[in-house]
Structures are given as C-alpha cells and as structure tokens.
Design an enzyme around this catalytic site. Structure first.
Site, mmCIF file in Angstrom:
data_model
loop_
_atom_site.group_PDB
_atom_site.id
_atom_site.type_symbol
_atom_site.label_atom_id
_atom_site.label_comp_id
_atom_site.label_asym_id
_atom_site.label_seq_id
_atom_site.Cartn_x
_atom_site.Cartn_y
_atom_site.Cartn_z
ATOM 1 N N LYS A 287 0.843 -1.183 0.000
ATOM 2 C CA LYS A 287 0.000 0.000 0.000
ATOM 3 C C LYS A 287 0.888 1.246 0.000
ATOM 4 O O LYS A 287 2.046 1.120 0.358
ATOM 5 C CB LYS A 287 -0.935 -0.005 1.196
ATOM 6 C CG LYS A 287 -0.244 0.222 2.553
ATOM 7 C CD LYS A 287 -1.253 0.395 3.632
ATOM 8 C CE LYS A 287 -1.425 1.838 3.998
ATOM 9 N NZ LYS A 287 -0.560 2.301 5.090
ATOM 10 N N HIS B 170 -6.892 -0.341 6.416
ATOM 11 C CA HIS B 170 -6.993 -1.178 7.616
ATOM 12 C C HIS B 170 -8.379 -1.111 8.279
ATOM 13 O O HIS B 170 -8.962 -2.137 8.613
ATOM 14 C CB HIS B 170 -5.930 -0.783 8.642
ATOM 15 C CG HIS B 170 -4.536 -0.719 8.082
ATOM 16 N ND1 HIS B 170 -4.089 -1.588 7.130
ATOM 17 C CD2 HIS B 170 -3.484 0.102 8.355
ATOM 18 C CE1 HIS B 170 -2.829 -1.307 6.840
ATOM 19 N NE2 HIS B 170 -2.435 -0.278 7.563
ATOM 20 N N HIS C 269 -1.564 -5.235 5.593
ATOM 21 C CA HIS C 269 -0.933 -6.123 6.588
ATOM 22 C C HIS C 269 -1.872 -6.437 7.757
ATOM 23 O O HIS C 269 -1.658 -7.397 8.477
ATOM 24 C CB HIS C 269 0.421 -5.582 7.050
ATOM 25 C CG HIS C 269 0.339 -4.494 8.073
ATOM 26 N ND1 HIS C 269 0.124 -3.197 7.750
ATOM 27 C CD2 HIS C 269 0.446 -4.516 9.417
ATOM 28 C CE1 HIS C 269 0.108 -2.467 8.844
ATOM 29 N NE2 HIS C 269 0.301 -3.246 9.888
ATOM 30 N N LYS D 7 -2.795 -10.246 10.492
ATOM 31 C CA LYS D 7 -2.765 -10.327 11.961
ATOM 32 C C LYS D 7 -3.675 -11.466 12.424
ATOM 33 O O LYS D 7 -4.803 -11.596 11.943
ATOM 34 C CB LYS D 7 -3.240 -9.007 12.586
ATOM 35 C CG LYS D 7 -2.260 -7.859 12.365
ATOM 36 C CD LYS D 7 -2.754 -6.601 13.032
ATOM 37 C CE LYS D 7 -1.940 -5.382 12.617
ATOM 38 N NZ LYS D 7 -0.742 -5.152 13.382
ATOM 39 N N GLU E 96 -2.807 5.023 18.059
ATOM 40 C CA GLU E 96 -1.351 4.862 18.092
ATOM 41 C C GLU E 96 -0.744 5.964 18.937
ATOM 42 O O GLU E 96 -1.130 7.126 18.809
ATOM 43 C CB GLU E 96 -0.782 4.964 16.677
ATOM 44 C CG GLU E 96 -1.220 3.854 15.766
ATOM 45 C CD GLU E 96 -0.527 3.946 14.407
ATOM 46 O OE1 GLU E 96 0.455 3.227 14.212
ATOM 47 O OE2 GLU E 96 -0.957 4.763 13.576
#
Ligand code: BG6
Length: 522
Positions: free
Chosen positions: A177, A269, A207, A211, A245
């Site tokens: 990406k 995401h 990604h 997970k 985050e």
C-alpha cells in the site's frame, strides 16, 4: 487464569485443522524491489528468516534484493544481519541459522527504469541451480506506487512476468500500500498492472489481514452459533472500531503529508476490519467467496455527499503535548512536514450500512496518531435491556452488554455483562469474561508479514485485497477527502498529543452512545 498446560486434552482432540487443504509451497525465488528500504529491513527479511527457521519456506528458495545502490551480495547480507538483530521478534538469533539463511540472499543492482538491469536479474535467476528457482517467481514491489507499473512493464518485456497460462511455473506480483491515492488513480493502476499480469497474479497487501486477531474475526463469527445469532440490528446498538497509536509520524512526514490518516489507515486497515466484522457468511472458505462478501459489504456502505461530511466525519491534527510524561512536538514541527500543514493525523467517522442485517446501526471508526495508548479494538455494543426490573431502577447506570475484540496488543476477547455484587445489599455492576491469546495459546504471535508472505508463495489470495475491493474502499473515502480540500483546519480540530482527539468526535455519537477508551494493559 488457565494456562496452556492446564488445558483439557479434549481441546486438542477437538482442534479442527483446516489447513490440510493448504496449497504446498514450491521452490521459488522472491525478488524484492526496493530492497534498501525500511520495509525490507524491518519486516520482510525478519519474516522470511523466521519462516526459514520454522522450515516453512520452500526448499530450495532464493531471495533477491533489487535496488539502485551498487553493492556486493555479501554487503547486503551484512546489512540485513544487522537489521535482523534489531527488528526480529525473537532475540539472540543463532548465527548458524542466519548463515544458513543468508546463503539464499542475492543482490541485483539496477534502476527500475533500466532494461539492462532486468536482463541482469534474468541472468542471475538462470544461474540458480534448481529449475523452479528461475520460473516460480514472486515479485514484491516495496517501492513508491508510481513505480509499480514501470516495474511490471519491464518484468513483462524481459519475459520474467507473463500472462501466459501455458508457460511452466508461476509468477505473482505483491504490491504494498498505498494502492493509488484515490479511486481514479487506483483504477488506472489496476488497468496498468493487468496489462502485464492477470488479476489472480496480483496480491495487494493490507498487513492487517495478516494479523492473527483479524483472521480470528471470521472464526469467531462463523464457528460459534451464540454470537452469530446476535450479530445484527435486532441486538446490536452500535459498533466502535478504534485503532489508536501513541507514536507520531516520526521520520515519515514526507509520506504522511501526501497520505493523512484517511488514506493511511481508514481506506485500508479500518475498512478491512469493518468488512470482516459486518460481512455476511461466505458460501465457502475459498478466497473468492470471502472477497465477494467483503466487496458486497463495502458496496453497501452509505456513501457521503461532500455536504454530509461535516456531520459524519471529524478530522484532527495533533499539537504539542505529553504522552507518558514525555513532551511531544506538534505534527507541524515534525521533519518534512509543512509548518502550515492541514493534513489530518486523526479521523473519526460514523458509517451506516444499508443492508438487511445492519440497517440503522451506526458503526463508529476512529484512528489517530499521538493518542494516549497504542491499541486496536472492535467493540460490539448491544442494546440495553427493556426499561423494567433493574433497568427501570438503575437507568443508564445499568451497563449494556458488550463484546470487545482486542486486536492488539494484549490480544483477546472480552464479554461484558452485569452481575450481582456479593453481599446483603442489592447491587449490580459490570463484570468481564476474558479470553487472552497468550494465556490460552502461549505467547506466540507471528508477524503479519510471515503469514502474508507464506500465503503469496502458496498462491492463496484470501488475505489479499481484490481489485474491486480496493476500488470500493476508495469510493467511500474520496468524497470525504474532496470535502476537506482547501478547508483549513480550525482550532476545534487540533488536539494535544496525548489526548483522545478533537472533542467534536463525541458529537458524532447518536442517542446516549459514547466512545469507550480501549481497555488498558493489565
Ligand atoms: C501502516 C501505516 O500501514 O500501519 C502506519 O502506514 C501505521 O502509519 C501502521 O502506523 C500501523 O500498523 P500496526 O501493525 O502497528 O497497527
């Protein structure tokens, strides 16, 4: 808390191993374009090394780094050894394991636009002893998206990448990406790439899909009847998806100025997590069935007209503040960031899904940098009980049930419900049931890239984004972007580093709903 040793042996007997049908990995060569980049050192090589250590990579395998700078194979190996010690998820790596792995690493110097470089790459591949190493090829494009099409074209011209079904072996292209910067550029990129490769040869990475906890969403929903029955508008009041985050943008200011939180996190995401949480059961576990359902869900998200954005989406940018007692600078003071930047480092939005299951249930998504903690979770908030019995007396103090899927860190699932406080007086308060991955399965959390690389080598596209999926996701975020264009950030949109984003995010909530903070670490 129960530990793995204390498990009932029946659990082992009841384990259903679904990957018996998994495709075998065949000997192949992985060519990484952008081999001097951060991603190669931090993620790709550590992931490949761990797969090698666990004997999951094909045997034989070769990994070729393709990048601009001139360097001998050994210099690249040396660099990667240093990086592995820094970024590996395990410590004290046995040098002998590294030495065995490193003999499969090769370096090819070249400019992405230089035809001669691809000839050198071809010669290198032909020099490998095993026949499959020259014909089973995984091209990993870890470069700027503007170079994807150019690289694919050169690979095609030099006959390293071919759309022919009759040629022996396989070739696949993995793209990192961001995949485009809006719907038009993503469509253009898709068209360019599919000139040189079939859609089934293209593996678009997100990604988050690698997970464990994100993959578990489908198991949780579709292998348990008790949850699936309440997973709908009759029982669910609303859903919150938070990806927060602590870090700011650090050294990635240049990239982030182009992306912002909407493109960097929401388009991929957060919408992927939302799709898995809300999609209908697929007809099978085949990649296409799962991806069909995700696309259907993304297409049922109500698109916002630019005039509706202000009442459904809140953006924010961090100013200086404190996190864990240390001072943090403002986004506008970060390296390579315009001191008057209007780029958002925080987004919160209310999403409505126009389908039978979810009609009228708001999904609240939020993500931001420089927030008080790093945590990703999905909270399914159920409707309150009818206003009789306990609810009549306790009112809003009687907490409604909730299931929280904690994606990271401290991975687990919590069920929140009410219980009687022991004692002679009648008191009710929320209690929690808690499943923790670590206590149940031991502390083994492979990196997302390990799983994704293995799937791409095996040719299973389930965990990758299909063309129509990426385009549907851009269709959702484009009107938001459009409405922000030329709009300067206002005071109300700034938040201090270490805060939970602009206060305006609270106004998105309907009825008596409110944002719940992710649960702190134990
Ligand atoms: C990346 C974004 O895709 O995901 C980063 O570009 C972000 O800005 C990262 O920090 C978050 O990933 P994770 O796995 O740490 O949650």
């Amino acid at each position: 808390m129960e530990t793995i040793e204390a498990q009932d042996p029946l659990d082992e007997l009841l384990t259903c191993r679904l990957d018996y049908g998994r495709k075998a990995v065949e000997p192949c060569t992985i060519v990484i374009f952008g081999a001097s980049g951060d991603l190669t050192a931090r993620k790709l090589i550590p992931a490949l090394f761990h797969l090698f250590q666990e004997k999951q990579l094909p045997d034989p395998v070769r990994i070729v780094g393709f990048a601009r700078r001139e360097k001998p194979h050994d210099a690249w190996r040396e660099e990667l050894w240093g990086a592995l010690q820094q970024f590996s998820r395990t410590k004290n790596i046995p040098p002998a394991d590294w030495a065995a792995f490193a003999q499969n690493l090769f370096y090819c110097q070249g400019e992405f636009g230089d035809a001669g470089a691809y000839q050198r790459l071809k010669l290198l591949l032909e020099s490998f002893s095993h026949e499959s190493l020259g014909k089973n090829l995984l091209f990993y494009l870890s470069t700027s998206p503007s170079q994807f099409a150019e690289i694919a074209e050169h690979l095609s011209r030099s006959e390293l990448l071919t759309r022919s079904e009759s040629k022996p072996g396989w070739q696949r292209v993995v793209v990192e990406k961001p995949f485009g910067h809006d719907l038009v550029s993503a469509q253009q990129l898709n068209q360019e790439l599919t000139r040189f490769a079939y859609e089934k040869q293209i593996y678009r990475i997100d990604h988050y899909l690698g997970k464990e906890t994100v993959q578990n969403i489908l198991m949780f929903r579709f292998s348990n009847s008790i949850f699936e029955h309440v997973w709908n508008r009759q029982s669910v009041d609303h859903v919150q998806i938070t990806v927060s985050e602590k870090l700011g943008v650090g050294s990635r200011g240049g990239y982030y100025e182009e992306a912002g939180a909407l493109r960097d996190m929401v388009q991929n995401h957060l919408l992927q997590v939302l799709a898995l949480i809300a999609m209908e059961p697929p007809v099978s576990l085949e990649a296409e069935s799962i991806r069909d359902e995700k696309v259907k869900l993304l297409k049922s998200i109500r698109q916002l007209h630019p005039s509706q954005v202000a009442s459904n989406v809140v953006r924010g940018q961090y100013i200086a503040g404190q996190i864990d007692n240390s001072n943090r600078i403002a986004y506008r003071q970060e390296q390579k960031v315009n001191p008057e930047s209007n780029v958002e480092t925080y987004v919160a939005l209310r999403v409505l899904i126009d389908n039978w299951r979810w009609s009228g249930v708001p999904f609240y998504l939020r993500t931001g940098k420089a927030l008080p903690m790093s945590a990703s979770e999905v909270r399914i908030q159920f409707k309150p009980t009818p206003h009789v019995l306990f609810a009549a007396q306790c009112g809003p103090r009687l907490d409604a049930n909730a299931i929280t899927l904690r994606l990271q860190p401290n991975e687990g699932i919590f069920l929140r419900f009410n219980g009687k406080v022991p004692g002679t007086s009648l008191q009710i308060r929320p209690v929690r049931m808690h499943f923790s991955y670590d206590s149940e399965f031991g502390a083994y959390t492979p990196e997302a890239y390990e799983r994704l690389l293995l799937e791409a080598i095996a040719g299973d596209a389930t965990l990758f984004i299909r063309r129509d999926e990426v385009e549907a996701a851009w269709g959702i975020v484009d009107p938001i972007r459009e409405s922000w264009k030329n709009l300067k950030l206002t005071e109300r949109e700034l938040y201090s580093a270490g805060g939970w984003g602009p206060e305006a995010a609270d106004d998105l909530m309907l009825r008596s709903q409110k944002w719940r903070k992710p649960h702190p670490l134990p």
